[in-house]
Design a protein around this motif. Sequence first.
Motif, PDB file in Angstrom:
ATOM      1  N   ASP A   1     122.359  30.086  25.303  1.00 32.60           N
ATOM      2  CA  ASP A   1     121.409  29.012  25.581  1.00 32.60           C
ATOM      3  C   ASP A   1     121.847  27.740  24.869  1.00 32.60           C
ATOM      4  OD1 ASP A   1     119.839  30.595  27.140  1.00 32.60           O
ATOM      5  OD2 ASP A   1     118.364  31.045  25.583  1.00 32.60           O
ATOM      6  N   CYS A   2     121.749  26.626  25.545  1.00 33.51           N
ATOM      7  CA  CYS A   2     122.140  25.339  24.975  1.00 33.51           C
ATOM      8  C   CYS A   2     121.089  24.925  23.951  1.00 33.51           C
ATOM      9  CB  CYS A   2     122.252  24.298  26.094  1.00 33.51           C
ATOM     10  SG  CYS A   2     122.814  22.676  25.526  1.00 33.51           S
ATOM     11  N   ARG A   3     121.325  25.319  22.707  1.00 32.51           N
ATOM     12  CA  ARG A   3     120.329  25.058  21.669  1.00 32.51           C
ATOM     13  C   ARG A   3     121.026  25.071  20.317  1.00 32.51           C
ATOM     14  NH1 ARG A   3     116.817  28.875  22.971  1.00 32.51           N
ATOM     15  NH2 ARG A   3     115.591  27.456  24.266  1.00 32.51           N
ATOM     16  N   PHE A   4     120.706  24.096  19.454  1.00 29.38           N
ATOM     17  CA  PHE A   4     121.275  24.080  18.112  1.00 29.38           C
ATOM     18  C   PHE A   4     120.652  25.183  17.265  1.00 29.38           C
ATOM     19  CE2 PHE A   4     122.130  19.657  19.397  1.00 29.38           C
ATOM     20  CZ  PHE A   4     123.487  19.601  19.102  1.00 29.38           C
ATOM     21  N   CYS A   5     121.358  25.594  16.234  1.00 26.22           N
ATOM     22  CA  CYS A   5     120.896  26.716  15.411  1.00 26.22           C
ATOM     23  C   CYS A   5     119.537  26.439  14.766  1.00 26.22           C
ATOM     24  CB  CYS A   5     121.937  27.028  14.336  1.00 26.22           C
ATOM     25  SG  CYS A   5     123.515  27.640  15.005  1.00 26.22           S
ATOM     26  N   TRP A   6     119.307  25.213  14.320  1.00 25.85           N
ATOM     27  CA  TRP A   6     118.032  24.925  13.667  1.00 25.85           C
ATOM     28  C   TRP A   6     116.871  24.862  14.652  1.00 25.85           C
ATOM     29  CZ3 TRP A   6     115.758  20.471  15.404  1.00 25.85           C
ATOM     30  CH2 TRP A   6     116.569  19.495  15.982  1.00 25.85           C
ATOM     31  N   GLN A   7     117.178  24.928  15.951  1.00 25.04           N
ATOM     32  CA  GLN A   7     116.130  24.930  16.971  1.00 25.04           C
ATOM     33  C   GLN A   7     115.758  26.340  17.417  1.00 25.04           C
ATOM     34  OE1 GLN A   7     118.328  22.374  19.709  1.00 25.04           O
ATOM     35  NE2 GLN A   7     116.827  20.741  19.405  1.00 25.04           N
ATOM     36  N   LEU A   8     116.386  27.341  16.848  1.00 29.37           N
ATOM     37  CA  LEU A   8     116.090  28.719  17.222  1.00 29.37           C
ATOM     38  C   LEU A   8     114.696  29.127  16.774  1.00 29.37           C
ATOM     39  CD1 LEU A   8     119.468  30.419  16.224  1.00 29.37           C
ATOM     40  CD2 LEU A   8     118.660  29.986  18.545  1.00 29.37           C
ATOM     41  N   ASP A   9     114.211  30.212  17.372  1.00 25.31           N
ATOM     42  CA  ASP A   9     112.946  30.789  16.924  1.00 25.31           C
ATOM     43  C   ASP A   9     113.124  31.342  15.514  1.00 25.31           C
ATOM     44  OD1 ASP A   9     111.150  33.535  16.851  1.00 25.31           O
ATOM     45  OD2 ASP A   9     110.141  31.884  17.910  1.00 25.31           O
ATOM     46  N   SER A  10     112.080  31.284  14.716  1.00 28.87           N
ATOM     47  CA  SER A  10     112.179  31.704  13.312  1.00 28.87           C
ATOM     48  C   SER A  10     112.575  33.166  13.160  1.00 28.87           C
ATOM     49  CB  SER A  10     110.849  31.455  12.595  1.00 28.87           C
ATOM     50  OG  SER A  10     109.798  32.157  13.235  1.00 28.87           O
ATOM     51  N   SER A  11     112.394  33.972  14.210  1.00 29.84           N
ATOM     52  CA  SER A  11     112.773  35.383  14.133  1.00 29.84           C
ATOM     53  C   SER A  11     114.283  35.569  14.264  1.00 29.84           C
ATOM     54  CB  SER A  11     112.072  36.175  15.238  1.00 29.84           C
ATOM     55  OG  SER A  11     112.463  35.713  16.526  1.00 29.84           O
ATOM     56  N   GLN A  12     115.006  34.502  14.583  1.00 33.56           N
ATOM     57  CA  GLN A  12     116.440  34.606  14.809  1.00 33.56           C
ATOM     58  C   GLN A  12     117.268  34.106  13.626  1.00 33.56           C
ATOM     59  OE1 GLN A  12     116.333  32.436  18.676  1.00 33.56           O
ATOM     60  NE2 GLN A  12     117.135  34.344  19.554  1.00 33.56           N
ATOM     61  N   TYR A  13     116.627  33.789  12.539  1.00 29.84           N
ATOM     62  CA  TYR A  13     117.374  33.424  11.327  1.00 29.84           C
ATOM     63  C   TYR A  13     116.583  33.836  10.093  1.00 29.84           C
ATOM     64  CZ  TYR A  13     114.326  29.270  11.681  1.00 29.84           C
ATOM     65  OH  TYR A  13     113.245  28.428  11.802  1.00 29.84           O
TER      66      TYR A  13
ATOM     67  N   TYR B   1     132.427  25.044  21.970  1.00 23.75           N
ATOM     68  CA  TYR B   1     131.136  24.513  22.370  1.00 23.75           C
ATOM     69  C   TYR B   1     131.228  23.009  22.609  1.00 23.75           C
ATOM     70  CZ  TYR B   1     129.114  28.926  20.802  1.00 23.75           C
ATOM     71  OH  TYR B   1     128.788  30.255  20.650  1.00 23.75           O
ATOM     72  N   GLN B   2     132.242  22.559  23.319  1.00 24.01           N
ATOM     73  CA  GLN B   2     132.436  21.136  23.534  1.00 24.01           C
ATOM     74  C   GLN B   2     132.074  20.699  24.955  1.00 24.01           C
ATOM     75  OE1 GLN B   2     136.449  20.328  22.371  1.00 24.01           O
ATOM     76  NE2 GLN B   2     136.071  20.674  20.187  1.00 24.01           N
ATOM     77  N   HIS B   3     131.383  21.551  25.683  1.00 19.45           N
ATOM     78  CA  HIS B   3     130.995  21.206  27.045  1.00 19.45           C
ATOM     79  C   HIS B   3     129.631  20.531  27.052  1.00 19.45           C
ATOM     80  CE1 HIS B   3     134.297  23.716  28.454  1.00 19.45           C
ATOM     81  NE2 HIS B   3     133.866  24.667  27.650  1.00 19.45           N
ATOM     82  N   ASN B   4     129.399  19.709  28.075  1.00 23.28           N
ATOM     83  CA  ASN B   4     128.062  19.164  28.277  1.00 23.28           C
ATOM     84  C   ASN B   4     127.145  20.296  28.720  1.00 23.28           C
ATOM     85  OD1 ASN B   4     129.156  16.708  27.718  1.00 23.28           O
ATOM     86  ND2 ASN B   4     129.267  16.030  29.852  1.00 23.28           N
ATOM     87  N   CYS B   5     125.904  20.271  28.261  1.00 26.90           N
ATOM     88  CA  CYS B   5     124.973  21.315  28.663  1.00 26.90           C
ATOM     89  C   CYS B   5     123.556  20.773  28.661  1.00 26.90           C
ATOM     90  CB  CYS B   5     125.076  22.531  27.745  1.00 26.90           C
ATOM     91  SG  CYS B   5     124.689  22.205  26.000  1.00 26.90           S
ATOM     92  N   THR B   6     122.699  21.441  29.389  1.00 26.59           N
ATOM     93  CA  THR B   6     121.296  21.059  29.480  1.00 26.59           C
ATOM     94  C   THR B   6     120.490  21.861  28.479  1.00 26.59           C
ATOM     95  OG1 THR B   6     121.534  20.590  31.832  1.00 26.59           O
ATOM     96  CG2 THR B   6     119.306  20.866  31.008  1.00 26.59           C
ATOM     97  N   TYR B   7     119.728  21.174  27.662  1.00 27.03           N
ATOM     98  CA  TYR B   7     118.992  21.828  26.569  1.00 27.03           C
ATOM     99  C   TYR B   7     118.129  22.980  27.082  1.00 27.03           C
ATOM    100  CZ  TYR B   7     115.605  22.621  22.878  1.00 27.03           C
ATOM    101  OH  TYR B   7     114.806  23.212  21.942  1.00 27.03           O
ATOM    102  N   GLY B   8     118.276  24.130  26.409  1.00 30.40           N
ATOM    103  CA  GLY B   8     117.457  25.285  26.727  1.00 30.40           C
ATOM    104  C   GLY B   8     117.957  26.116  27.891  1.00 30.40           C
ATOM    105  N   GLN B   9     118.993  25.642  28.585  1.00 30.08           N
ATOM    106  CA  GLN B   9     119.501  26.361  29.754  1.00 30.08           C
ATOM    107  C   GLN B   9     120.721  27.203  29.370  1.00 30.08           C
ATOM    108  OE1 GLN B   9     117.939  26.379  32.740  1.00 30.08           O
ATOM    109  NE2 GLN B   9     116.387  25.170  31.669  1.00 30.08           N
TER     110      GLN B   9
END
Length: 261
Positions: free
Chosen positions: A138-150, A100-108
């Motif tokens: 999706d370019c998103r950190f784990c703590w930014q996931l929806d609450s149903s996903q953790y 996961y070391q690539h540049n990415c656009t948040y949420g994409q």
Amino acid sequence: MAVSGFNRLFEGGRNIMRSYLMIVLLLLDIYCRCVIGYLSSPHVGQDPPYTAQQNPVMSSPVALTASSVVSAVGGENYTARCPSDGLCTKLPAECISCSYQHNCTYGQPTNYSCTTKPNIRCVNESGEHQQNFTLTVDCRFCWQLDSSQYRCSNSTSCMTVSCPRRRYNATCEVLEHVHCLGKRVFHKRLFCNWTGGYKWSTALALSITLGGFGADRFYLGQWREGLGKLFSFGGLGIWTLIDVLLIGVGYVGPADGSLYI
């Protein structure tokens, strides 16, 4: 003589009205403090607001998530939880290693290069065995996931009925089939939300009908207050009225600090 008696009666009535007015003002003050305290409480631990411009780019290298957590559960035991000859893109996160070391656009959606761990066999859409494959996440950190996903730990030692509502430090872990950037185990401050099984409707009904005998306080597990109301006949009615209002707005709750159901 009659005028003097009338004056005393008038003064007594005015004192009673003044007392009731002060009680009402006190209850309104308590309620307002409760609401204002909750609305103004800092929401510490929630996901920080995203203020960057549209299509923010995550350019910092993120050491991998998906695989770094084979961790604590025990070395090579992950093989027992990884389906054999299943689709590579459907493998749980602990079964693969991704970069996961690539540049990415948040949420994409972003494509990442992944490799299965030793002793893990998987196939592509055509049924061909492969070890290296591309995973879309999706370019998103784990703590930014929806609450149903953790999943998060719960606490039964914090008070849920308080103003402002209290929070506790929870340890959260991403579900095994969800892929994300960053650590899969993280911490959050969540609202106390456990319940001991007490019903708000039952407490309010007891307060209205048998509140003068302390039935509402006994039901909520508040024995000292219940005995006080019982032997004072509900504080001559004043305590009963106050408890109806306080239970009605949810200010008085179970003695164990849990939520109503």
